[in-house]
Motif scaffolding. Structure first.
Motif, short mmCIF file in Angstrom:
data_model
loop_
_atom_site.label_atom_id
_atom_site.label_comp_id
_atom_site.label_asym_id
_atom_site.label_seq_id
_atom_site.Cartn_x
_atom_site.Cartn_y
_atom_site.Cartn_z
N VAL A 194 0.85 -1.21 0.00
CA VAL A 194 0.00 0.00 0.00
C VAL A 194 0.88 1.26 0.00
O VAL A 194 0.64 2.21 -0.73
N ARG A 195 1.94 1.23 0.79
CA ARG A 195 2.88 2.37 0.84
C ARG A 195 3.56 2.55 -0.51
O ARG A 195 3.65 3.67 -1.01
N GLU A 196 4.04 1.44 -1.08
CA GLU A 196 4.70 1.51 -2.40
C GLU A 196 3.78 2.14 -3.44
O GLU A 196 4.23 2.82 -4.35
N CYS A 197 2.50 1.86 -3.32
CA CYS A 197 1.51 2.37 -4.28
C CYS A 197 1.13 3.82 -3.99
O CYS A 197 0.34 4.40 -4.74
N ASN A 198 1.63 4.36 -2.88
CA ASN A 198 1.21 5.70 -2.47
C ASN A 198 -0.29 5.78 -2.22
O ASN A 198 -0.93 6.77 -2.58
N ALA A 199 -0.81 4.71 -1.64
CA ALA A 199 -2.25 4.66 -1.33
C ALA A 199 -2.44 4.89 0.17
O ALA A 199 -1.51 4.78 0.96
N GLN A 200 -3.68 5.23 0.54
CA GLN A 200 -3.97 5.54 1.94
C GLN A 200 -4.92 4.52 2.57
O GLN A 200 -5.09 4.49 3.78
N VAL A 201 -5.55 3.71 1.72
CA VAL A 201 -6.65 2.88 2.21
C VAL A 201 -6.54 1.45 1.67
O VAL A 201 -6.15 1.25 0.51
N ILE A 202 -6.88 0.49 2.54
CA ILE A 202 -7.02 -0.91 2.11
C ILE A 202 -8.51 -1.20 2.03
O ILE A 202 -9.26 -0.90 2.96
N ILE A 203 -8.94 -1.77 0.92
CA ILE A 203 -10.35 -2.17 0.78
C ILE A 203 -10.44 -3.67 0.99
O ILE A 203 -9.63 -4.43 0.47
#
Ligand code: ADP
Length: 162
Positions: A78-87
């Motif tokens: 998730v960090r690598e993707c620069n995302a903030q949320v897990i669905i």
């Protein structure tokens, strides 16, 4: 900031239940990255590459969805993707205990990342990749559960195993 979510899972294979979650998540976020887990404890029927290709095919009409594979901890991906949320998708109370402990662990590992749950649409509440594989193994029709590209891939895979 791009509001980005990661939807991690095995997707072995993807079902209409997963696709429903992907579509709904894509309406809530700028971008949804479906993360195909390569090092699951379960031995998958489909290779990572096959699962990724099938997912690309069945989501090609949704422009803000990307498919990637990953190894290791979801929060690192998730960090690598620069995302903030897990669905994650919740089907029934039986999913809850496992999902709760995973979400709580992830929150300790990465307090900056939150898990959001989408409740499955009623028509897919009973559906799982495992059930689909079982039904397919007995040569019964699975067209209500998965898109044609998946039933075709399953048929070929099971034939090659005979
Ligand atoms: P995992 O091995 O990580 O559980 P799955 O591919 O089985 O991977 O599932 C990925 C996510 O999708 C999980 O959050 C699961 O609860 C959810 N999910 C699976 N089937 C359905 C369904 N029919 N409807 C909604 N969510 C689902």
């Amino acid at each position: 900031m791009i509001h980005r979510a990661v939807y991690p899972g095995s997707f072995d294979p993807v079902t209409y239940g997963h696709i429903d979650i992907i579509k709904r998540a894509s309406q809530q976020f700028d971008e949804v990255i479906v993360g195909v887990l390569t090092n699951s404890k379960k031995t998958p029927l489909f290779s990572t590459e096959e699962r990724v290709n099938i997912l690309r095919e069945v989501t090609k009409s949704i422009p803000n969805v990307k498919i990637k594979s990953f190894e290791g901890l979801s929060v690192n991906f998730v960090r690598e993707c620069n995302a903030q949320v897990i669905i994650r998708g919740l089907r029934a109370i039986t999913d809850f205990e496992y999902e709760l402990s995973m979400a709580q662990t992830n929150r300790i590992l990465a307090p900056d990342i939150d898990t959001m749950f989408l409740i499955t649409s009623l028509e897919y509440a009973y559906l799982s990749s495992t059930t689909v594989k079982e039904v397919a193994a007995y040569d019964a029709s699975i067209e209500q559960f998965v898109p044609p590209v998946v039933s075709e891939a399953l048929r070929k895979k099971l034939e090659s195993r005979h």
